[in-house]
Design a protein around this motif. Structure first.
Motif, PDB file in Angstrom:
ATOM      1  N   GLN A   5     -72.932 -23.400 -53.158  1.00  0.00           N
ATOM      2  CA  GLN A   5     -72.817 -21.990 -52.818  1.00  0.00           C
ATOM      3  C   GLN A   5     -72.213 -21.219 -53.990  1.00  0.00           C
ATOM      4  O   GLN A   5     -71.397 -21.761 -54.752  1.00  0.00           O
ATOM      5  CB  GLN A   5     -71.951 -21.807 -51.571  1.00  0.00           C
ATOM      6  N   PHE A   6     -72.630 -19.962 -54.109  1.00  0.00           N
ATOM      7  CA  PHE A   6     -72.062 -19.108 -55.144  1.00  0.00           C
ATOM      8  C   PHE A   6     -70.602 -18.797 -54.845  1.00  0.00           C
ATOM      9  O   PHE A   6     -70.209 -18.648 -53.690  1.00  0.00           O
ATOM     10  CB  PHE A   6     -72.813 -17.771 -55.237  1.00  0.00           C
ATOM     11  N   LYS A   7     -69.833 -18.681 -55.930  1.00  0.00           N
ATOM     12  CA  LYS A   7     -68.449 -18.223 -55.871  1.00  0.00           C
ATOM     13  C   LYS A   7     -68.380 -16.908 -56.636  1.00  0.00           C
ATOM     14  O   LYS A   7     -69.216 -16.653 -57.512  1.00  0.00           O
ATOM     15  CB  LYS A   7     -67.510 -19.245 -56.534  1.00  0.00           C
ATOM     16  N   ASP A   8     -67.389 -16.108 -56.333  1.00  0.00           N
ATOM     17  CA  ASP A   8     -67.257 -14.824 -57.016  1.00  0.00           C
ATOM     18  C   ASP A   8     -67.117 -14.999 -58.531  1.00  0.00           C
ATOM     19  O   ASP A   8     -67.623 -14.177 -59.292  1.00  0.00           O
ATOM     20  CB  ASP A   8     -66.061 -14.040 -56.468  1.00  0.00           C
ATOM     21  N   ASP A   9     -66.497 -16.083 -58.977  1.00  0.00           N
ATOM     22  CA  ASP A   9     -66.318 -16.258 -60.424  1.00  0.00           C
ATOM     23  C   ASP A   9     -67.578 -16.770 -61.132  1.00  0.00           C
ATOM     24  O   ASP A   9     -67.568 -17.026 -62.333  1.00  0.00           O
ATOM     25  CB  ASP A   9     -65.090 -17.113 -60.739  1.00  0.00           C
ATOM     26  N   ASP A  10     -68.704 -16.877 -60.408  1.00  0.00           N
ATOM     27  CA  ASP A  10     -69.996 -17.192 -61.024  1.00  0.00           C
ATOM     28  C   ASP A  10     -70.614 -15.955 -61.671  1.00  0.00           C
ATOM     29  O   ASP A  10     -71.632 -16.062 -62.360  1.00  0.00           O
ATOM     30  CB  ASP A  10     -70.985 -17.739 -59.987  1.00  0.00           C
ATOM     31  N   MET A  11     -70.012 -14.808 -61.443  1.00  0.00           N
ATOM     32  CA  MET A  11     -70.571 -13.539 -61.886  1.00  0.00           C
ATOM     33  C   MET A  11     -70.942 -13.519 -63.378  1.00  0.00           C
ATOM     34  O   MET A  11     -72.076 -13.165 -63.720  1.00  0.00           O
ATOM     35  CB  MET A  11     -69.592 -12.416 -61.520  1.00  0.00           C
ATOM     36  N   PRO A  12     -70.070 -13.874 -64.314  1.00  0.00           N
ATOM     37  CA  PRO A  12     -70.443 -13.791 -65.731  1.00  0.00           C
ATOM     38  C   PRO A  12     -71.651 -14.666 -66.092  1.00  0.00           C
ATOM     39  O   PRO A  12     -72.564 -14.201 -66.776  1.00  0.00           O
ATOM     40  CB  PRO A  12     -69.182 -14.257 -66.477  1.00  0.00           C
ATOM     41  N   SER A  13     -71.672 -15.893 -65.619  1.00  0.00           N
ATOM     42  CA  SER A  13     -72.799 -16.785 -65.932  1.00  0.00           C
ATOM     43  C   SER A  13     -74.093 -16.282 -65.321  1.00  0.00           C
ATOM     44  O   SER A  13     -75.148 -16.286 -65.971  1.00  0.00           O
ATOM     45  CB  SER A  13     -72.518 -18.201 -65.422  1.00  0.00           C
ATOM     46  N   LEU A  14     -74.035 -15.849 -64.070  1.00  0.00           N
ATOM     47  CA  LEU A  14     -75.239 -15.381 -63.400  1.00  0.00           C
ATOM     48  C   LEU A  14     -75.738 -14.073 -64.025  1.00  0.00           C
ATOM     49  O   LEU A  14     -76.944 -13.888 -64.225  1.00  0.00           O
ATOM     50  CB  LEU A  14     -74.986 -15.205 -61.904  1.00  0.00           C
ATOM     51  N   HIS A  15     -74.814 -13.195 -64.370  1.00  0.00           N
ATOM     52  CA  HIS A  15     -75.231 -11.929 -64.968  1.00  0.00           C
ATOM     53  C   HIS A  15     -75.887 -12.141 -66.334  1.00  0.00           C
ATOM     54  O   HIS A  15     -76.824 -11.412 -66.700  1.00  0.00           O
ATOM     55  CB  HIS A  15     -74.059 -10.950 -65.074  1.00  0.00           C
ATOM     56  N   SER A  16     -75.462 -13.139 -67.083  1.00  0.00           N
ATOM     57  CA  SER A  16     -76.110 -13.407 -68.377  1.00  0.00           C
ATOM     58  C   SER A  16     -77.576 -13.796 -68.177  1.00  0.00           C
ATOM     59  O   SER A  16     -78.414 -13.549 -69.043  1.00  0.00           O
ATOM     60  CB  SER A  16     -75.355 -14.483 -69.160  1.00  0.00           C
ATOM     61  N   ILE A  17     -77.902 -14.367 -67.036  1.00  0.00           N
ATOM     62  CA  ILE A  17     -79.283 -14.729 -66.713  1.00  0.00           C
ATOM     63  C   ILE A  17     -80.043 -13.499 -66.214  1.00  0.00           C
ATOM     64  O   ILE A  17     -81.125 -13.168 -66.707  1.00  0.00           O
ATOM     65  CB  ILE A  17     -79.310 -15.852 -65.644  1.00  0.00           C
ATOM     66  N   PHE A  18     -79.483 -12.812 -65.228  1.00  0.00           N
ATOM     67  CA  PHE A  18     -80.182 -11.707 -64.570  1.00  0.00           C
ATOM     68  C   PHE A  18     -80.263 -10.436 -65.411  1.00  0.00           C
ATOM     69  O   PHE A  18     -81.065  -9.556 -65.109  1.00  0.00           O
ATOM     70  CB  PHE A  18     -79.530 -11.395 -63.223  1.00  0.00           C
ATOM     71  N   SER A  19     -79.439 -10.321 -66.433  1.00  0.00           N
ATOM     72  CA  SER A  19     -79.503  -9.137 -67.302  1.00  0.00           C
ATOM     73  C   SER A  19     -80.461  -9.347 -68.476  1.00  0.00           C
ATOM     74  O   SER A  19     -80.709  -8.415 -69.239  1.00  0.00           O
ATOM     75  CB  SER A  19     -78.112  -8.782 -67.825  1.00  0.00           C
ATOM     76  N   ASP A  20     -81.036 -10.523 -68.589  1.00  0.00           N
ATOM     77  CA  ASP A  20     -81.939 -10.849 -69.687  1.00  0.00           C
ATOM     78  C   ASP A  20     -83.364 -10.370 -69.363  1.00  0.00           C
ATOM     79  O   ASP A  20     -83.933 -10.761 -68.340  1.00  0.00           O
ATOM     80  CB  ASP A  20     -81.936 -12.363 -69.938  1.00  0.00           C
ATOM     81  N   SER A  21     -83.940  -9.551 -70.227  1.00  0.00           N
ATOM     82  CA  SER A  21     -85.253  -8.963 -69.948  1.00  0.00           C
ATOM     83  C   SER A  21     -86.367 -10.009 -69.898  1.00  0.00           C
ATOM     84  O   SER A  21     -87.298  -9.879 -69.106  1.00  0.00           O
ATOM     85  CB  SER A  21     -85.585  -7.879 -70.971  1.00  0.00           C
ATOM     86  N   GLU A  22     -86.280 -11.050 -70.705  1.00  0.00           N
ATOM     87  CA  GLU A  22     -87.321 -12.093 -70.679  1.00  0.00           C
ATOM     88  C   GLU A  22     -87.265 -12.889 -69.382  1.00  0.00           C
ATOM     89  O   GLU A  22     -88.287 -13.167 -68.756  1.00  0.00           O
ATOM     90  CB  GLU A  22     -87.160 -13.016 -71.892  1.00  0.00           C
ATOM     91  N   THR A  23     -86.062 -13.237 -68.947  1.00  0.00           N
ATOM     92  CA  THR A  23     -85.902 -13.978 -67.693  1.00  0.00           C
ATOM     93  C   THR A  23     -86.385 -13.157 -66.511  1.00  0.00           C
ATOM     94  O   THR A  23     -87.002 -13.689 -65.589  1.00  0.00           O
ATOM     95  CB  THR A  23     -84.421 -14.361 -67.492  1.00  0.00           C
TER      96      THR A  23
END
Length: 168
Positions: free
Chosen positions: A13-31
């Motif tokens: 399950q996601f934890k609130d402190d997953d935010m930086p790692s997940l955002h690096s994925i979801f903010s990437d235009s190619e991904t």
């Protein structure tokens, strides 16, 4: 909370402190090429929150994918209720950090989620909703035994619907 384990991965399950790692994925235009746009910080926060709510409401959602050896969060994969042609279906969805593409992680995680859905949750049919141009996601669906069932208008555009059943 740990959900399932594969040879190389742990899904949890996601934890609130997953935010930086997940955002690096979801903010990437190619991904996020097949989404309307990369996610803002707030959209990524809402993604985590929405999945945490799904865990409570449905008993499943998208889970964080972590490499066993390092515990690094490299993406998400899991089960999500989706409306397709007026019917609620359970989708296997996935996103992987692009530095880990072409290493089999998406297929490994999706296969684990497929087995979890069929054998732990007793779901008889699972789908994947895939943009028609997203060849890597089509390959993942095919690798886990899904076949193209149909084309449907979902999320404001046409998508392929790949599916697999417990008994096939």
């Amino acid at each position: 909370m740990y959900i399932l384990e594969t040879d190389r991965l742990i899904l949890r399950q996601f934890k609130d402190d997953d935010m930086p790692s997940l955002h690096s994925i979801f903010s990437d235009s190619e991904t996020m090429e097949f989404y309307p746009a990369p996610f803002s910080f707030e959209q990524t926060q809402n993604w985590i929150k929405r999945n945490q709510e799904r865990y409570q409401e449905c008993g499943y959602g998208l889970w964080g994918i972590c490499i066993k050896e390092s515990n690094e969060l490299i993406g998400d994969c899991g089960l999500v209720n989706q409306k397709v042609d007026g019917k609620t279906e359970v989708e296997i969805g996935y996103h992987i950090n692009k530095k880990y593409w072409s290493k089999g992680y998406a297929s490994e995680a999706a296969k684990g989620c497929k087995e979890y859905g069929f054998y732990q949750l007793g779901i008889n049919k699972l789908i994947s909703i895939i943009d028609q141009r997203n060849l890597p996601s089509i390959r993942v669906a095919e690798k886990i035994g899904f076949i193209k069932e149909k084309e449907s208008f979902v999320f404001d555009k046409n998508h392929y619907i790949y599916s697999g059943s417990k008994n096939t």
